[in-house]
Write an enzyme that holds these catalytic residues in place. Sequence first.
Site, PDB file in Angstrom:
ATOM      1  N   SER A   1       0.842  -1.192   0.000  1.00 48.30           N
ATOM      2  CA  SER A   1       0.000   0.000   0.000  1.00 48.30           C
ATOM      3  C   SER A   1       0.886   1.254   0.000  1.00 48.30           C
ATOM      4  CB  SER A   1      -0.963  -0.041   1.184  1.00 48.30           C
ATOM      5  OG  SER A   1      -1.996   0.903   1.038  1.00 48.30           O
TER       6      SER A   1
ATOM      7  N   HIS B   1      -8.039  -5.476   0.044  1.00 53.33           N
ATOM      8  CA  HIS B   1      -6.794  -4.726   0.192  1.00 53.33           C
ATOM      9  C   HIS B   1      -6.059  -5.160   1.459  1.00 53.33           C
ATOM     10  CE1 HIS B   1      -3.932  -1.535  -0.201  1.00 53.33           C
ATOM     11  NE2 HIS B   1      -4.273  -0.994   0.953  1.00 53.33           N
TER      12      HIS B   1
ATOM     13  N   GLU C   1      -9.405  -4.683  -4.387  1.00 54.59           N
ATOM     14  CA  GLU C   1      -8.767  -3.566  -3.696  1.00 54.59           C
ATOM     15  C   GLU C   1      -9.803  -2.549  -3.200  1.00 54.59           C
ATOM     16  OE1 GLU C   1      -5.766  -3.502  -2.861  1.00 54.59           O
ATOM     17  OE2 GLU C   1      -4.543  -4.613  -4.302  1.00 54.59           O
TER      18      GLU C   1
END
Length: 524
Positions: free
Chosen positions: A214, A431, A329
């Site tokens: 990330s 995610h 995501e």
Amino acid sequence: MRRISTALTLGLIAIPAIAVAQRAQVDTGTIAGTRIAAPTGVDAYLGIPYAAPPIGALRWQPPKPAARWSGVRKADAFGARCMQQPLFADMKFRSPGIAEDCLTLNVWAPAGTKPGAKLPVLFYIHGGGAIAGDGSERRYDGAALARQGIVVVTINYRLGAFGFLATSDLVAESPTHTAGNYGLLDQAAALAWVRRNAAAFGGDPARITIGGESAGSMSVSVLMTSPLTRTQFAGAIGESGGVMPPSFRPKSLAQATANGDAFVRAAGANSIADLRAMPADALLAAQGTQRLRADFIVDGQFLTEAPIDTYAAGRAASVPLLVGSNSQEGSWTGVLNGQPPTVANYRAGIARLYTDADALFALYPARTDAEVPAAATKLASDTFLGASTWKWFDLHRRTRQPTYYYHFSHPRPAALPPLTNPEVPPMGAVHSAEIEYALGNLDTNPAYAWTANDRRISAVFQGYFAAFIKTGNPNVTGLPTWPVASPGNGAIMRQTVDVQTRAEPFTDQARYEAAVPLLENRRP
């Protein structure tokens, strides 16, 4: 008792299974870590300062060298995490709390590794939007990969307003007339520390792979472009995120200073001196109230141009890259804005978010109401991180550096009490879900009912990571073959990581190519 035994084995609690002091000599003094008992042992050195505390006059200054110490410094506990608000429930810290004095790192090495053993090194940067997270999180624990013959490093870096504020006062006082990016400069300082001291833990400074997830992955994408860092490592791993369009472009210094000056006024200060005098807790509260973003900045020092331009010109780090993203995501509920998943609501949601609604609907079509959740999930995922990660991959592979692309598609198993399962069940791998699998850390997260399939997937994914860190190529005997991406305009293969891990055509390539410019045209 079984969970307690597992935690002891992995070194996840304050008291290691065998509290044997292990010493290492770094450039600022001698440190004593601990040995973690396991089928094969690991030596852990925690909370090592790599830079001076960025407090007082050093708030919003580039990191300064850490002070030397005499005697033996204990390195058996994590340092404080950098100033942040409790924003993400999935962050399970082992650090004692938050503080500005937070510029520390952690090292795990195979037990008994001698200095100069020249083992490969993983330098890992945590996620959290550059506003939260730290290197003590259980999911980033380095013991599992250390048992694979790797020296693992996790770091802390300044976050939010403390790490990315730029103001006209800061530009004026800077000898280089730059401001912001202090968190990125921290990462560069930590990387330089590892290069100087890797050999003390048995690591090879010529075999450092930088990695992250990330915001950590986005950091990797810019470390590959910065003139301060792009020659300082041998490989790179990016999990879900690159500072690329359609979702991420760095701010110009002029934009960043205008935003920063407005923040200073909103915080009730008249100058950067006033803001430096503000207690850290008050500054953190002002950050939350004003919703100041942690923007990476083309400051002329750390970043001299937008990363997309560096990659397109072939000026980024000439190293192998392993990069990819997850199948979910983002969530379709964000596109629908809480409305029922009908085709009409889906069309309205796209029009609410983007100026090119018809063209995007054609790329992410839904013929019936039943198809809306899957289509909107693809749109949300690409908007958030999928398309920007692909763009990073696409530009780097064209430089003819070895580039490997993955698609992690395995949903987590059911959550265990007291964690509650989401009202809207996930349609894929959400995610950050890949972290525990790739780093071999399923057992650090007791919130899920991990299955035999989960453990097999983790063994494969961790095997790929370990091989890549060691050789720059994820392929190793016993794992499904992962083809390197071709550098030309033809069809690309990607590695789908799931119960049946396999190489398959990258069917989303055409969609990404068409969608990137359209997804940038978001409505204000």
